[in-house]
Design a protein around this motif. Structure first.
Motif, short mmCIF file in Angstrom:
data_model
loop_
_atom_site.label_atom_id
_atom_site.label_comp_id
_atom_site.label_asym_id
_atom_site.label_seq_id
_atom_site.Cartn_x
_atom_site.Cartn_y
_atom_site.Cartn_z
N SER A 1 47.67 -11.68 -2.23
CA SER A 1 47.06 -12.20 -2.81
C SER A 1 45.42 -11.84 -3.15
O SER A 1 45.63 -11.35 -2.01
CB SER A 1 47.44 -13.70 -2.77
N PRO A 2 44.83 -11.58 -3.68
CA PRO A 2 43.25 -11.26 -3.76
C PRO A 2 42.88 -11.85 -2.88
O PRO A 2 42.07 -11.59 -2.15
CB PRO A 2 43.14 -11.51 -5.12
N LYS A 3 43.38 -13.18 -3.03
CA LYS A 3 42.00 -13.96 -2.48
C LYS A 3 42.56 -14.04 -0.82
O LYS A 3 41.37 -14.54 0.19
CB LYS A 3 42.73 -15.58 -2.48
N TRP A 4 43.47 -13.06 0.14
CA TRP A 4 43.92 -12.90 1.27
C TRP A 4 42.87 -12.00 1.71
O TRP A 4 42.68 -11.67 2.85
CB TRP A 4 45.02 -12.61 1.54
N PHE A 5 42.13 -11.51 0.75
CA PHE A 5 41.31 -9.66 1.05
C PHE A 5 40.58 -9.80 1.99
O PHE A 5 40.54 -9.19 3.27
CB PHE A 5 41.25 -9.42 -0.65
N PRO A 6 39.63 -10.44 1.97
CA PRO A 6 38.52 -10.89 3.02
C PRO A 6 38.95 -10.89 4.40
O PRO A 6 38.35 -10.39 5.84
CB PRO A 6 37.41 -11.80 2.70
N VAL A 7 39.73 -12.27 4.71
CA VAL A 7 40.46 -12.48 5.61
C VAL A 7 41.13 -11.01 6.32
O VAL A 7 40.78 -10.92 7.34
CB VAL A 7 41.68 -13.29 5.93
N PHE A 8 42.20 -10.71 5.68
CA PHE A 8 42.80 -9.37 5.93
C PHE A 8 41.81 -7.88 6.29
O PHE A 8 42.39 -7.39 7.42
CB PHE A 8 43.71 -8.62 4.61
N PHE A 9 40.37 -7.94 5.75
CA PHE A 9 39.75 -7.57 6.26
C PHE A 9 39.55 -7.15 7.53
O PHE A 9 39.60 -6.07 7.91
CB PHE A 9 38.71 -6.68 4.50
N VAL A 10 38.38 -8.09 7.68
CA VAL A 10 38.37 -8.35 9.25
C VAL A 10 39.11 -8.15 9.56
O VAL A 10 38.61 -7.16 11.26
CB VAL A 10 37.71 -9.80 8.97
N LEU A 11 40.32 -8.45 9.43
CA LEU A 11 41.54 -8.40 11.10
C LEU A 11 41.69 -7.15 10.70
O LEU A 11 41.80 -6.12 12.24
CB LEU A 11 42.38 -9.33 10.63
N SER A 12 41.99 -6.30 9.74
CA SER A 12 42.09 -4.73 9.79
C SER A 12 40.95 -3.71 10.73
O SER A 12 41.57 -2.94 11.03
CB SER A 12 42.79 -4.01 8.63
N GLU A 13 39.94 -4.11 10.47
CA GLU A 13 38.58 -3.75 10.88
C GLU A 13 38.89 -3.07 12.07
O GLU A 13 37.88 -2.82 12.50
CB GLU A 13 37.82 -3.45 9.68
N GLU A 14 38.61 -4.64 12.14
CA GLU A 14 37.40 -5.67 13.37
C GLU A 14 39.23 -5.74 14.57
O GLU A 14 38.39 -6.24 16.03
CB GLU A 14 36.36 -6.57 13.61
N GLY A 15 40.43 -5.92 13.80
CA GLY A 15 41.11 -6.59 15.18
C GLY A 15 41.15 -8.26 15.53
O GLY A 15 40.83 -9.06 14.60
N GLU A 16 41.98 -9.14 16.21
CA GLU A 16 42.20 -10.21 16.75
C GLU A 16 40.66 -10.67 16.45
O GLU A 16 39.60 -9.99 16.59
CB GLU A 16 42.98 -10.77 17.84
N LYS A 17 40.24 -11.78 15.76
CA LYS A 17 40.00 -13.12 15.73
C LYS A 17 39.53 -13.81 15.88
O LYS A 17 41.36 -14.41 15.45
CB LYS A 17 38.90 -13.09 14.77
N THR A 18 38.87 -15.38 16.49
CA THR A 18 39.68 -16.54 16.04
C THR A 18 39.43 -17.41 14.12
O THR A 18 38.03 -16.18 13.77
CB THR A 18 38.85 -17.24 17.07
N ILE A 19 39.95 -18.51 14.29
CA ILE A 19 39.32 -18.71 12.60
C ILE A 19 38.19 -18.94 12.29
O ILE A 19 38.13 -18.75 11.59
CB ILE A 19 40.84 -19.94 12.37
#
Length: 317
Positions: free
Chosen positions: A39-57
């Motif tokens: 889903s296009p709306k997932w992209f910002p969250v997905f990008f951050v996790l794919s580039e920077e690894g685990e994160k808190t919400i």
């Protein structure tokens, strides 16, 4: 679209939503083109996790500029899709850490290939367009961060309404308004004092006949604000700005500013080199107004008013 030619710039939000909808609709089909269920709306969250690894919400929400509830909802959807795992390798279960699953990591590699083509396609639009939308968006984001659209509309509303305010010289017919507006203002914050009654009950004798002036602000032909320029018998000051009062029912139209400017202009015409005033620091909007008019704090003056705890002056020459 002809609708926006009719509405003008006030439909900016609607036009941006329409453009966003068009781009988002294409984005969904682009993912299908690359056989990616996403889903296009997932992209910002997905990008951050794919580039920077685990994160808190919370960390994700801060980085992408979304609300925590919005990010939490996206996380839930992506978890159902098998792309994200919550509290992965976290010993503290109170700290909601999320990271990509193995499936998510594999998908990230496929999306990177797609992004190369998308970037090139967007760049082609930029080259064909007269204006660079990408740079314009960045500039608008900066400008609206400095001063929001709401704040800008408030300023324009204030400016437009202030044009309907008329400042006129005092006449006997305004004596009741001069008295009532000041009494209302003083009684709201303090108590009436002897010096107040002298000026308000006998403005001609106490102010005008001694070489001072009184100005009245009219809105829709009704007196809504007053201010006096009182001649002082003082070696340090020529005049005092005093008895400024604006009806609380009509505030927000720059009436205080217009009155203050008129009084200062009148003092200049009378050859004054300095204008003095007394106030109280509890009246923060008034103190801010005086600063904008050029007044600065002075000390060591004797005052007839118990409520006075700040004295100010403005240099005119």
């Amino acid at each position: 679209m002809k609708l926006f030619e009719k509405t003008g710039k006030m439909a900016l939000g609607s036009r941006l939503r329409l453009l966003t909808s068009k781009v988002t609709e294409d984005a969904a089909q682009i993912y299908e083109l690359y056989n990616i269920e996403f889903s296009p709306k997932w992209f910002p969250v997905f990008f951050v996790l794919s580039e920077e690894g685990e994160k808190t919400i919370t960390e994700i929400a801060t980085e992408i500029g979304h609300s925590q509830p919005s990010v939490s909802k996206i996380i839930q959807e992506m978890t159902v899709a098998g792309l994200i795992q919550e509290n992965r390798e976290s010993s503290d279960k109170r700290r909601n850490v999320v990271a990509l699953t193995t499936k998510g990591i594999v998908l990230a590699a496929k999306i990177k290939v797609q992004c190369v083509d998308v970037d090139a396609a967007v760049e082609s639009v930029i080259l064909e367009a007269r204006y660079n939308l990408w740079e314009a968006i960045e500039e608008w984001e900066f400008l609206l961060e400095q001063k929001s659209l709401l704040r800008r509309v408030q300023e324009q509303k204030k400016l437009r309404e202030s044009k309907d305010v008329q400042i006129v010289a005092y006449e006997d017919k305004y004596q009741a308004a001069f008295r009532s507006l000041n009494m209302e203002w003083i009684s709201t914050y303090f108590q009436m004092e002897e010096a107040d009654y002298k000026a308000l009950d006998n403005p001609k004798e106490y102010i005008l006949e001694k070489g001072g002036k009184i100005f009245v602000a009219l809105y829709e032909n009704e007196p809504v604000g007053v201010c006096a320029l009182i001649k002082m018998n003082d070696p340090d000051y020529d005049f005092e700005l005093a008895k400024m009062a604006v009806s609380p029912k009509i505030q927000g139209k720059s009436i205080g500013w217009l009155l203050g400017q008129t009084v200062i202009d009148a003092a200049k015409e009378l050859g004054a080199s300095k204008v003095y005033l007394e106030s109280n620091t509890v009246l923060k909007p008034a103190i801010n107004l005086y600063h904008k008019l050029g007044f600065k704090k002075v000390v060591g003056r004797v005052t007839p008013y118990e409520r006075c705890n700040i004295q100010m002056e403005v240099q005119l020459k």
